[in-house]
Design a protein around this motif. Sequence first.
Motif, PDB file in Angstrom:
ATOM      1  N   THR A  50       0.844  -1.185   0.000  1.00  0.00           N
ATOM      2  CA  THR A  50       0.000   0.000   0.000  1.00  0.00           C
ATOM      3  C   THR A  50       0.884   1.242   0.000  1.00  0.00           C
ATOM      4  O   THR A  50       1.737   1.392   0.871  1.00  0.00           O
ATOM      5  N   ALA A  51       0.695   2.099  -0.977  1.00  0.00           N
ATOM      6  CA  ALA A  51       1.500   3.312  -1.093  1.00  0.00           C
ATOM      7  C   ALA A  51       0.634   4.533  -0.856  1.00  0.00           C
ATOM      8  O   ALA A  51      -0.451   4.659  -1.417  1.00  0.00           O
ATOM      9  N   SER A  52       1.112   5.440  -0.012  1.00  0.00           N
ATOM     10  CA  SER A  52       0.348   6.650   0.265  1.00  0.00           C
ATOM     11  C   SER A  52       0.652   7.766  -0.734  1.00  0.00           C
ATOM     12  O   SER A  52      -0.116   8.703  -0.862  1.00  0.00           O
ATOM     13  N   GLU A  53       1.757   7.645  -1.466  1.00  0.00           N
ATOM     14  CA  GLU A  53       2.158   8.657  -2.450  1.00  0.00           C
ATOM     15  C   GLU A  53       2.554   7.963  -3.754  1.00  0.00           C
ATOM     16  O   GLU A  53       2.924   6.795  -3.759  1.00  0.00           O
ATOM     17  N   ASP A  54       2.535   8.720  -4.861  1.00  0.00           N
ATOM     18  CA  ASP A  54       2.952   8.159  -6.148  1.00  0.00           C
ATOM     19  C   ASP A  54       4.431   7.792  -6.174  1.00  0.00           C
ATOM     20  O   ASP A  54       4.832   6.911  -6.913  1.00  0.00           O
TER      21      ASP A  54
END
Length: 148
Positions: A50-54
């Motif tokens: 899961t990534a919160s930023e690109d």
Amino acid sequence: MKKGIVAAGAAAFLLMLGSCCGCGKGKSLNHSLVSDTWKLVELNNGEKLTASEDDSYTITFDATEGRVFGRGDCNRYFGQYKEVETRRLEFSGMGSTRMMCPNQQDEDKFMQIINQADSYTLDGDNLMLQNDGKVIAIFEAVPVVKAE
């Protein structure tokens, strides 16, 4: 007459070479370990983090200074690397910023993967980090955006 046969043979060879299956068809093959920033696609078991930023879960290798750096989900990391043999890596002095992430478990997994890598393979636009010959993470080259 011979020139025409040679030209037709060369054209057929190039057409066959360009259409081979599994050769990175449609992908850029101009990548090297140090030519790009690499973004995580998945871990060895197909798991996606899961990534919160690109720009989360990246790795960049700087050959001129022997540095490796990138970003987990919310922390930046850095260290040294060297290619001890062809496609064999050795990391040292790894460190990172210490912010607590909303998804700390994924960031911890990512950092473990980086620290376990001992070799790599390039295939088209993909970088596969490996440990003991087994793929542990797959990255994709990040396109370079040129200013106009």
